[in-house]
Design an enzyme around this catalytic site. Structure first.
Site, PDB file in Angstrom:
ATOM      1  NE  ARG A  15      -1.917  -1.637   3.617  1.00  0.00           N
ATOM      2  CZ  ARG A  15      -2.299  -1.788   4.884  1.00  0.00           C
ATOM      3  NH1 ARG A  15      -3.495  -1.347   5.257  1.00  0.00           N
ATOM      4  NH2 ARG A  15      -1.502  -2.355   5.764  1.00  0.00           N
ATOM      5  CE  LYS A  75       1.386  -2.001   9.037  1.00  0.00           C
ATOM      6  NZ  LYS A  75       0.160  -2.518   9.706  1.00  0.00           N
ATOM      7  CE1 TYR A  94      -5.259   2.761  10.452  1.00  0.00           C
ATOM      8  CE2 TYR A  94      -4.158   2.247   8.377  1.00  0.00           C
ATOM      9  CZ  TYR A  94      -5.325   2.473   9.096  1.00  0.00           C
ATOM     10  OH  TYR A  94      -6.535   2.420   8.456  1.00  0.00           O
ATOM     11  CG  HIS A  96      -0.860   0.072  15.365  1.00  0.00           C
ATOM     12  ND1 HIS A  96      -2.164  -0.062  15.799  1.00  0.00           N
ATOM     13  CD2 HIS A  96      -0.913  -0.002  14.007  1.00  0.00           C
ATOM     14  CE1 HIS A  96      -2.971  -0.228  14.756  1.00  0.00           C
ATOM     15  NE2 HIS A  96      -2.245  -0.192  13.656  1.00  0.00           N
ATOM     16  CD  GLU A 118      -3.170   3.604  15.475  1.00  0.00           C
ATOM     17  OE1 GLU A 118      -2.194   3.547  16.245  1.00  0.00           O
ATOM     18  OE2 GLU A 118      -3.083   3.980  14.278  1.00  0.00           O
ATOM     19  CG  ASP A 270      -4.936  -7.267  19.168  1.00  0.00           C
ATOM     20  OD1 ASP A 270      -4.305  -6.369  18.602  1.00  0.00           O
ATOM     21  OD2 ASP A 270      -6.173  -7.267  19.292  1.00  0.00           O
ATOM     22  CG  ASN A 300       0.907  -6.658   6.095  1.00  0.00           C
ATOM     23  OD1 ASN A 300       1.007  -7.873   6.305  1.00  0.00           O
ATOM     24  ND2 ASN A 300       1.707  -6.027   5.255  1.00  0.00           N
TER      25      ASN A 300
END
Length: 373
Positions: A15, A75, A94, A96, A118, A270, A300
């Site tokens: 992506r 990412k 994103y 995280h 997110e 997770d 992903n």
């Protein structure tokens, strides 16, 4: 503002943050856009297509980071990119942060402004920048299950479709959110016996309105979960597990209840979360067996459907980027409480409670660091 779009360096990540049409929107508003060389190829977009819409191609990620006020990504940041960061730079992706301690260290040390897709909310307290990837991840997770259960790929040799004279495969989907609806929609459309579980009865009722007739909806309690996993051929987990929880929805011991060599697809992925035996895998090596159960835990999934995913993600994130670029980041954060929910760090201060709790770091609220009364 000056916006830089780097090429994603995560393994098997195809992506890119923006489409050529998105570049045109930014440039029409007076912004400068840099695209790293061939950043869009994995999604089917050439350098020339970006240039035609007003972008400039840069051939070094270091140069792109140095020249850009905003880094617009898909990412999280990787160690190779940490040294490129500079004070006051805006990272919009994103993030995280709770899952990547070293990245959090770098964001705080470099005093950047980190805004995580997110965590941005909308007026319904939902997560609009998770929604497009969640739908694709759920649908993609089921499509991957179709492959994993084939005998030639080590599965039980099931066809996840209605075949006359043959017992239907049983698909259990945990979670009635966007991922769960995506997975259940495809599974039910192909004629499988589908059960959707959730603890949120409102979500279950909403799912019942949109999914095909014949889908079963169950409240997610221990008894129902155990009953469902005993009969399931494919279990698809689509719930995000709170990072601070140490218990699990499906424990290692519960795998003994499942059919031998049946399949778990953990869309949420997770590690050690809802599925105790989940550990992240890649598209190169997507499955492993534990307790006699096949696990598919690629973190992903949408990258496999990169052109669709890139277009969908850009459609969702671009309005927020335009707001940041038009107003400046501080004003945009102060005026938009939903954007502010996505603030991970600001001027060296962690502003995400979840990461502070999990990583045992001090943190302040976004309102505190922005001096919002």
């Amino acid at each position: 503002m000056i916006i830089g779009v780097p090429k994603e360096i995560k393994n098997n990540e195809y992506r890119v943050a923006i489409t050529p049409d998105g570049v045109k929107e930014l440039c029409a508003r007076g912004n400068k856009v840099y695209i790293e060389n061939n950043a869009g190829l994995g999604s089917g977009f050439s350098n020339a297509e970006y240039e035609d819409m007003g972008a400039e191609i840069l051939y070094s990620p270091k140069e792109l980071f140095e020249k850009s006020e905003i880094i617009y990504k898909v990412k999280e940041l990787f160690p190779e990119e940490f040294d490129y960061l500079k004070e006051g730079q805006i990272i919009f992706t994103y993030i995280h942060s709770n899952a990547f301690r070293e990245q959090t260290d770098a964001l705080l040390e470099k005093k950047v402004v980190g805004i995580a897709y997110e965590d941005i909310t909308d007026k319904n307290n939902e997560f609009p920048l998770l929604k497009p990837m969640s739908e694709i991840a759920g649908k993609g997770g089921f499509l991957m299950a179709v492959q994993c259960v084939q005998k030639i790929n080590g599965g039980n040799g099931l066809m996840l479709a209605d075949v006359c004279g043959v017992k239907k495969a049983e698909i259990v989907v945990i979670g009635a959110g966007n991922s769960g609806l995506g997975a259940a929609e495809l599974a039910a459309s192909l004629g499988n016996k589908v059960t959707v579980m959730d603890i949120n009865t409102v979500k279950l009722e909403r799912a019942k309105e949109v999914l095909p007739k014949g889908v079963e909806f169950l409240y997610s309690n221990k008894k129902n979960i155990e009953d469902c996993i005993k009969k399931s051929d494919v279990l698809i987990n689509c719930i995000l597990w709170p990072k601070h929880r140490t218990d699990h929805l499906i424990t290692r011991d519960m795998l003994k209840l499942m059919k031998p060599n049946s399949l778990i697809v953990d869309v949420s992925c997770d590690e050690g979360g809802a599925i105790e035996t989940c550990r992240s895998t890649s598209h190169d090596n997507p499955v492993y067996s534990e307790g006699g159960i096949i696990h598919y835990c690629v973190d992903n999934i949408p990258s496999a459907f990169s052109q669709t995913a890139t277009t969908s993600l850009c459609n969702a994130t671009l309005p927020y980027l335009i707001e940041i670029a038009s107003k400046g980041v501080r004003k945009a954060l102060c005026e938009n409480e939903h954007l502010r929910r996505g603030l991970t760090c600001y001027d060296g201060v962690l502003t995400l409670e979840e990461t502070g709790l999990k990583q045992k770091r001090p943190y302040s609220s976004p309102e505190e660091v922005l001096n919002i009364v």
